[in-house]
Motif scaffolding. Sequence first.
Motif, mmCIF file in Angstrom:
data_model
loop_
_atom_site.group_PDB
_atom_site.id
_atom_site.type_symbol
_atom_site.label_atom_id
_atom_site.label_comp_id
_atom_site.label_asym_id
_atom_site.label_seq_id
_atom_site.Cartn_x
_atom_site.Cartn_y
_atom_site.Cartn_z
ATOM 1 N N THR A 101 0.833 -1.198 0.000
ATOM 2 C CA THR A 101 0.000 0.000 0.000
ATOM 3 C C THR A 101 0.868 1.249 0.000
ATOM 4 O O THR A 101 2.021 1.238 0.435
ATOM 5 C CB THR A 101 -0.917 0.054 1.242
ATOM 6 O OG1 THR A 101 -0.104 0.194 2.410
ATOM 7 C CG2 THR A 101 -1.782 -1.187 1.355
ATOM 8 N N GLU A 102 0.296 2.344 -0.480
ATOM 9 C CA GLU A 102 1.009 3.622 -0.549
ATOM 10 C C GLU A 102 1.485 4.085 0.827
ATOM 11 O O GLU A 102 2.543 4.687 0.953
ATOM 12 C CB GLU A 102 0.118 4.702 -1.174
ATOM 13 C CG GLU A 102 -0.110 4.536 -2.659
ATOM 14 C CD GLU A 102 1.135 4.817 -3.489
ATOM 15 O OE1 GLU A 102 1.920 5.697 -3.113
ATOM 16 O OE2 GLU A 102 1.308 4.140 -4.508
ATOM 17 N N THR A 103 0.688 3.819 1.864
ATOM 18 C CA THR A 103 1.062 4.298 3.195
ATOM 19 C C THR A 103 2.259 3.552 3.766
ATOM 20 O O THR A 103 2.943 4.050 4.641
ATOM 21 C CB THR A 103 -0.122 4.180 4.175
ATOM 22 O OG1 THR A 103 -0.563 2.828 4.203
ATOM 23 C CG2 THR A 103 -1.258 5.096 3.754
ATOM 24 N N GLU A 104 2.530 2.342 3.277
ATOM 25 C CA GLU A 104 3.661 1.552 3.757
ATOM 26 C C GLU A 104 4.969 1.916 3.066
ATOM 27 O O GLU A 104 6.030 1.620 3.577
ATOM 28 C CB GLU A 104 3.414 0.060 3.517
ATOM 29 C CG GLU A 104 2.390 -0.560 4.401
ATOM 30 C CD GLU A 104 2.296 -2.055 4.164
ATOM 31 O OE1 GLU A 104 3.022 -2.592 3.302
ATOM 32 O OE2 GLU A 104 1.496 -2.696 4.841
ATOM 33 N N ILE A 105 4.907 2.500 1.895
ATOM 34 C CA ILE A 105 6.105 2.713 1.081
ATOM 35 C C ILE A 105 7.030 3.727 1.736
ATOM 36 O O ILE A 105 6.627 4.849 2.030
ATOM 37 C CB ILE A 105 5.735 3.163 -0.347
ATOM 38 C CG1 ILE A 105 4.930 2.065 -1.049
ATOM 39 C CG2 ILE A 105 6.983 3.505 -1.146
ATOM 40 C CD1 ILE A 105 4.444 2.437 -2.423
ATOM 41 N N PRO A 106 8.278 3.331 1.989
ATOM 42 C CA PRO A 106 9.251 4.286 2.521
ATOM 43 C C PRO A 106 9.465 5.432 1.538
ATOM 44 O O PRO A 106 9.182 5.305 0.344
ATOM 45 C CB PRO A 106 10.526 3.455 2.655
ATOM 46 C CG PRO A 106 10.054 2.040 2.712
ATOM 47 C CD PRO A 106 8.830 2.004 1.848
ATOM 48 N N GLU A 107 9.975 6.525 2.045
ATOM 49 C CA GLU A 107 10.159 7.721 1.231
ATOM 50 C C GLU A 107 11.637 7.928 0.925
ATOM 51 O O GLU A 107 12.484 7.835 1.809
ATOM 52 C CB GLU A 107 9.615 8.919 1.998
ATOM 53 C CG GLU A 107 9.387 10.133 1.140
ATOM 54 C CD GLU A 107 8.674 11.221 1.912
ATOM 55 O OE1 GLU A 107 9.101 12.368 1.786
ATOM 56 O OE2 GLU A 107 7.707 10.915 2.625
ATOM 57 N N VAL A 108 11.942 8.215 -0.335
ATOM 58 C CA VAL A 108 13.314 8.503 -0.742
ATOM 59 C C VAL A 108 13.300 9.747 -1.623
ATOM 60 O O VAL A 108 12.505 9.849 -2.548
ATOM 61 C CB VAL A 108 13.982 7.294 -1.447
ATOM 62 C CG1 VAL A 108 13.247 6.864 -2.691
ATOM 63 C CG2 VAL A 108 15.434 7.584 -1.759
ATOM 64 N N ASN A 109 14.165 10.706 -1.283
ATOM 65 C CA ASN A 109 14.239 11.967 -2.028
ATOM 66 C C ASN A 109 15.692 12.347 -2.246
ATOM 67 O O ASN A 109 16.531 12.104 -1.379
ATOM 68 C CB ASN A 109 13.571 13.103 -1.245
ATOM 69 C CG ASN A 109 12.109 12.863 -1.023
ATOM 70 O OD1 ASN A 109 11.372 12.572 -1.948
ATOM 71 N ND2 ASN A 109 11.678 12.968 0.214
ATOM 72 N N VAL A 110 15.950 12.989 -3.384
ATOM 73 C CA VAL A 110 17.265 13.577 -3.647
ATOM 74 C C VAL A 110 17.059 15.056 -3.930
ATOM 75 O O VAL A 110 16.221 15.423 -4.752
ATOM 76 C CB VAL A 110 17.978 12.920 -4.848
ATOM 77 C CG1 VAL A 110 19.265 13.657 -5.177
ATOM 78 C CG2 VAL A 110 18.269 11.460 -4.582
ATOM 79 N N ALA A 111 17.818 15.899 -3.218
ATOM 80 C CA ALA A 111 17.768 17.340 -3.450
ATOM 81 C C ALA A 111 19.091 17.952 -3.004
ATOM 82 O O ALA A 111 19.596 17.633 -1.921
ATOM 83 C CB ALA A 111 16.612 17.970 -2.679
ATOM 84 N N ASN A 112 19.647 18.778 -3.847
ATOM 85 C CA ASN A 112 20.865 19.524 -3.518
ATOM 86 C C ASN A 112 22.003 18.632 -3.043
ATOM 87 O O ASN A 112 22.692 18.949 -2.076
ATOM 88 C CB ASN A 112 20.575 20.605 -2.474
ATOM 89 C CG ASN A 112 19.542 21.593 -2.947
ATOM 90 O OD1 ASN A 112 19.571 22.026 -4.092
ATOM 91 N ND2 ASN A 112 18.619 21.939 -2.077
ATOM 92 N N GLY A 113 22.187 17.493 -3.698
ATOM 93 C CA GLY A 113 23.299 16.622 -3.348
ATOM 94 C C GLY A 113 23.102 15.801 -2.100
ATOM 95 O O GLY A 113 24.060 15.258 -1.546
ATOM 96 N N VAL A 114 21.844 15.659 -1.651
ATOM 97 C CA VAL A 114 21.542 14.889 -0.445
ATOM 98 C C VAL A 114 20.410 13.911 -0.752
ATOM 99 O O VAL A 114 19.351 14.310 -1.227
ATOM 100 C CB VAL A 114 21.127 15.807 0.726
ATOM 101 C CG1 VAL A 114 20.779 14.981 1.955
ATOM 102 C CG2 VAL A 114 22.219 16.811 1.044
#
Length: 87
Positions: free
Chosen positions: A44-57
């Motif tokens: 489910t969408e609520t279980e999916i971990p979050e991953v983001n890339v911004a400004n070299g992080v």
Amino acid sequence: QQQQQQQQQNRFFHTEQEYHNTADETLEHIQDALEELFEDSFSTETEIPEVNVANGVLTLSLPPHGTWVLNKQTPNQQIWWSSPLSG
């Protein structure tokens, strides 16, 4: 002059911009691989971990386990990893 040649031979990247390009591309590849893994592994969408890339992080949030961070360290021309376990 010999010392200068030795320093140039020890560097992996010829320019700082080359380092930034490679590091940014690497972080984006990691993000893409994690997103694909998460989409295939979580129901489910609520279980999916979050991953983001911004400004070299790259930030990876895995509730309830914590947040991991990969970030560029330009002076060392490295990518560093920080976790809730190691700090």
